[in-house]
Design a protein around this motif. Structure first.
Motif, PDB file in Angstrom:
ATOM      1  N   ASN A  93      27.543  25.709  18.333  1.00  0.00           N
ATOM      2  CA  ASN A  93      28.102  26.754  17.628  1.00  0.00           C
ATOM      3  C   ASN A  93      27.257  27.585  16.730  1.00  0.00           C
ATOM      4  O   ASN A  93      27.326  29.139  16.672  1.00  0.00           O
ATOM      5  N   TYR A  94      26.134  27.068  16.418  1.00  0.00           N
ATOM      6  CA  TYR A  94      24.723  27.968  15.871  1.00  0.00           C
ATOM      7  C   TYR A  94      24.284  29.199  16.677  1.00  0.00           C
ATOM      8  O   TYR A  94      23.937  30.376  16.513  1.00  0.00           O
ATOM      9  N   PHE A  95      24.207  28.695  18.121  1.00  0.00           N
ATOM     10  CA  PHE A  95      23.795  29.544  19.034  1.00  0.00           C
ATOM     11  C   PHE A  95      24.836  30.809  19.238  1.00  0.00           C
ATOM     12  O   PHE A  95      24.424  31.828  19.530  1.00  0.00           O
ATOM     13  N   GLY A  96      25.945  30.234  19.500  1.00  0.00           N
ATOM     14  CA  GLY A  96      27.102  31.119  19.549  1.00  0.00           C
ATOM     15  C   GLY A  96      27.107  32.250  18.359  1.00  0.00           C
ATOM     16  O   GLY A  96      27.330  33.507  18.638  1.00  0.00           O
ATOM     17  N   GLU A  97      26.842  31.590  17.080  1.00  0.00           N
ATOM     18  CA  GLU A  97      26.791  32.823  15.787  1.00  0.00           C
ATOM     19  C   GLU A  97      25.593  33.497  15.980  1.00  0.00           C
ATOM     20  O   GLU A  97      25.606  34.892  15.957  1.00  0.00           O
ATOM     21  N   ILE A  98      24.455  33.162  16.434  1.00  0.00           N
ATOM     22  CA  ILE A  98      23.364  33.911  16.742  1.00  0.00           C
ATOM     23  C   ILE A  98      23.679  35.076  17.793  1.00  0.00           C
ATOM     24  O   ILE A  98      23.384  36.258  17.552  1.00  0.00           O
ATOM     25  N   LEU A  99      24.238  34.710  18.876  1.00  0.00           N
ATOM     26  CA  LEU A  99      24.767  35.614  19.883  1.00  0.00           C
ATOM     27  C   LEU A  99      25.749  36.551  19.456  1.00  0.00           C
ATOM     28  O   LEU A  99      25.358  37.839  19.688  1.00  0.00           O
TER      29      LEU A  99
ATOM     30  N   ILE B  96      17.817  45.132  10.638  1.00  0.00           N
ATOM     31  CA  ILE B  96      16.876  44.191  11.128  1.00  0.00           C
ATOM     32  C   ILE B  96      16.872  43.284  10.008  1.00  0.00           C
ATOM     33  O   ILE B  96      16.545  41.870  10.394  1.00  0.00           O
ATOM     34  N   ILE B  97      16.889  43.455   8.599  1.00  0.00           N
ATOM     35  CA  ILE B  97      16.703  42.415   7.682  1.00  0.00           C
ATOM     36  C   ILE B  97      18.162  41.672   7.653  1.00  0.00           C
ATOM     37  O   ILE B  97      18.119  40.277   7.600  1.00  0.00           O
ATOM     38  N   GLY B  98      19.274  42.193   8.037  1.00  0.00           N
ATOM     39  CA  GLY B  98      20.633  41.479   8.170  1.00  0.00           C
ATOM     40  C   GLY B  98      20.592  40.487   9.366  1.00  0.00           C
ATOM     41  O   GLY B  98      21.055  39.390   9.424  1.00  0.00           O
ATOM     42  N   TYR B  99      19.941  41.080  10.458  1.00  0.00           N
ATOM     43  CA  TYR B  99      19.855  40.089  11.787  1.00  0.00           C
ATOM     44  C   TYR B  99      18.912  39.026  11.542  1.00  0.00           C
ATOM     45  O   TYR B  99      19.286  37.858  11.850  1.00  0.00           O
ATOM     46  N   ALA B 100      17.607  39.232  10.944  1.00  0.00           N
ATOM     47  CA  ALA B 100      16.658  38.146  10.836  1.00  0.00           C
ATOM     48  C   ALA B 100      17.298  37.343  10.004  1.00  0.00           C
ATOM     49  O   ALA B 100      16.900  36.060  10.139  1.00  0.00           O
ATOM     50  N   CYS B 101      17.891  37.627   8.939  1.00  0.00           N
ATOM     51  CA  CYS B 101      18.291  36.601   7.855  1.00  0.00           C
ATOM     52  C   CYS B 101      19.445  35.648   8.762  1.00  0.00           C
ATOM     53  O   CYS B 101      19.245  34.494   8.297  1.00  0.00           O
ATOM     54  N   ILE B 102      20.286  36.068   9.268  1.00  0.00           N
ATOM     55  CA  ILE B 102      21.041  35.220   9.803  1.00  0.00           C
ATOM     56  C   ILE B 102      20.472  34.364  10.822  1.00  0.00           C
ATOM     57  O   ILE B 102      20.976  33.096  10.912  1.00  0.00           O
ATOM     58  N   VAL B 103      19.759  34.938  11.802  1.00  0.00           N
ATOM     59  CA  VAL B 103      18.752  33.989  12.526  1.00  0.00           C
ATOM     60  C   VAL B 103      18.109  32.898  11.961  1.00  0.00           C
ATOM     61  O   VAL B 103      18.146  31.667  12.271  1.00  0.00           O
ATOM     62  N   TYR B 104      17.576  33.275  10.703  1.00  0.00           N
ATOM     63  CA  TYR B 104      16.606  32.339   9.916  1.00  0.00           C
ATOM     64  C   TYR B 104      17.639  31.113   9.638  1.00  0.00           C
ATOM     65  O   TYR B 104      17.303  29.953   9.294  1.00  0.00           O
ATOM     66  N   ILE B 105      18.973  31.656   8.892  1.00  0.00           N
ATOM     67  CA  ILE B 105      19.856  30.401   8.337  1.00  0.00           C
ATOM     68  C   ILE B 105      20.432  29.676   9.398  1.00  0.00           C
ATOM     69  O   ILE B 105      20.425  28.514   9.254  1.00  0.00           O
ATOM     70  N   MET B 106      20.666  30.139  10.600  1.00  0.00           N
ATOM     71  CA  MET B 106      20.928  29.460  11.748  1.00  0.00           C
ATOM     72  C   MET B 106      19.832  28.183  12.306  1.00  0.00           C
ATOM     73  O   MET B 106      20.269  27.377  12.597  1.00  0.00           O
ATOM     74  N   VAL B 107      18.710  28.677  12.224  1.00  0.00           N
ATOM     75  CA  VAL B 107      17.376  28.010  12.655  1.00  0.00           C
ATOM     76  C   VAL B 107      17.469  26.829  11.694  1.00  0.00           C
ATOM     77  O   VAL B 107      17.165  25.656  11.831  1.00  0.00           O
TER      78      VAL B 107
ATOM     79  N   VAL C  31      17.528  22.000  21.088  1.00  0.00           N
ATOM     80  CA  VAL C  31      18.470  21.810  19.775  1.00  0.00           C
ATOM     81  C   VAL C  31      19.133  23.078  19.631  1.00  0.00           C
ATOM     82  O   VAL C  31      20.354  23.066  19.095  1.00  0.00           O
ATOM     83  N   LEU C  32      18.586  24.203  19.996  1.00  0.00           N
ATOM     84  CA  LEU C  32      19.533  25.422  19.427  1.00  0.00           C
ATOM     85  C   LEU C  32      19.473  26.453  20.631  1.00  0.00           C
ATOM     86  O   LEU C  32      20.648  27.146  20.884  1.00  0.00           O
ATOM     87  N   PHE C  33      18.366  26.652  21.245  1.00  0.00           N
ATOM     88  CA  PHE C  33      18.591  27.699  22.505  1.00  0.00           C
ATOM     89  C   PHE C  33      18.558  27.233  23.852  1.00  0.00           C
ATOM     90  O   PHE C  33      17.507  26.610  24.205  1.00  0.00           O
ATOM     91  N   PRO C  34      19.488  27.374  24.798  1.00  0.00           N
ATOM     92  CA  PRO C  34      19.908  26.778  25.908  1.00  0.00           C
ATOM     93  C   PRO C  34      18.636  27.079  27.032  1.00  0.00           C
ATOM     94  O   PRO C  34      17.808  28.176  26.775  1.00  0.00           O
ATOM     95  N   PHE C  35      18.388  26.291  28.014  1.00  0.00           N
ATOM     96  CA  PHE C  35      17.631  26.715  28.883  1.00  0.00           C
ATOM     97  C   PHE C  35      15.975  26.856  28.520  1.00  0.00           C
ATOM     98  O   PHE C  35      15.167  27.398  29.052  1.00  0.00           O
ATOM     99  N   THR C  36      15.763  26.089  27.204  1.00  0.00           N
ATOM    100  CA  THR C  36      14.295  26.049  26.941  1.00  0.00           C
ATOM    101  C   THR C  36      13.952  24.389  26.631  1.00  0.00           C
ATOM    102  O   THR C  36      14.736  23.710  26.999  1.00  0.00           O
ATOM    103  N   LYS C  37      12.739  24.189  26.237  1.00  0.00           N
ATOM    104  CA  LYS C  37      12.013  22.971  25.904  1.00  0.00           C
ATOM    105  C   LYS C  37      12.088  22.732  24.696  1.00  0.00           C
ATOM    106  O   LYS C  37      11.378  21.937  24.035  1.00  0.00           O
TER     107      LYS C  37
END
Length: 262
Positions: A180-186, A209-220, A249-255
């Protein structure tokens, strides 16, 4: 910059998330979803009255409105009707609400944030930028993100009904622990991309950039807090340890199996 229109969007966001004055956390949950929906609807109406909205842009705003309304309504139903969730929420939060001046400050800040998050579409509209490949790609990513978040919320609710004593780990949760968090970032990645070639000057780029960076930070940060809570409740279970140590935990296909460091 169309400052008059931005003021209209800010007022819209503030009205839609004013529910947070009843319960502070709603500024960032229920109010967040309805504010995004409100911004999309007002932008669409404004664009039609000014003759600024193309069909692709209209689709983008409709997708955003549906996304925001679904999220706000889902969170409202969860917090109003799910006793188990209310119990978990109460355990996380103090019953004492912050003083009114803190609420007002947060209310104003999140209102500005929600306008910044959505600026990919409304800057393209008010700048009169032509539709291009970035808008089309952005809308497709928005749809994928919105669909993933909605599906993840539905799957989680169903799995928690069947097994309330364990984390959701089937369906999209096999791919990543926070789909759900990854979907929101997407989704917000799509919104930001939709404005590429339309942002006019440093100030508009900074807003995006500020708006996008803030929501990514909130999701992380949300994923980090979720992992902390899961460790406290399920960390002693071998089944959870196996799941958490093998599923990103958050980003698919990563370690990236862990964000929270004990």
């Amino acid at each position: 910059m169309n400052w008059g229109f931005l003021l209209i969007l800010l007022i819209t966001a503030l009205i839609c998330c004013a529910i947070g004055f009843k319960r502070f956390v709603w500024f960032l949950s229920i109010g967040y979803g309805f504010a995004v929906c409100g911004i999309a609807i007002v932008s669409l109406i404004y664009g039609f009255t000014k003759g600024m909205v193309s069909i692709p842009l209209a689709i983008g705003f409709v997708v955003m409105a549906i996304y925001g309304f679904r999220l706000g309504y889902f969170l409202y139903r969860r917090e109003m009707g799910n006793k188990a969730y209310r119990k978990v929420l109460a355990a996380k939060m103090s019953d004492k609400e912050p003083p009114i001046f803190v609420k007002v400050a947060v209310w104003l800040c999140v209102g500005v944030l929600y306008v910044l998050q959505t600026c990919g579409l409304h800057f393209r509209m008010t700048n009169g930028s032509p539709d291009n490949i970035f808008l089309y790609i952005g809308i497709v990513i928005m749809i994928l993100g919105a669909a993933m978040e909605a599906m993840a919320d539905k799957q989680k609710s169903a799995q928690k009904k069947q097994r309330p004593d364990f984390v959701a780990c089937q369906g999209l949760f096999k791919l990543v622990r926070c789909p759900n968090y990854f979907g929101e970032i997407l989704f917000w990645t799509g919104v930001c991309i939709s404005g590429i070639t339309a942002y006019n000057g440093i100030l508009q780029w900074a807003c995006a950039i500020i708006g996008y960076a803030c929501i990514v930070y909130i999701m992380v940060d949300g994923a980090k807090r979720m992992e902390k809570g899961h460790i406290q409740r399920y960390g002693h279970l071998e089944e959870y340890q196996k799941y958490a140590n093998s599923t990103p935990v958050l980003f698919p296909f990563t370690k990236q199996y862990h964000i929270y460091k004990q």
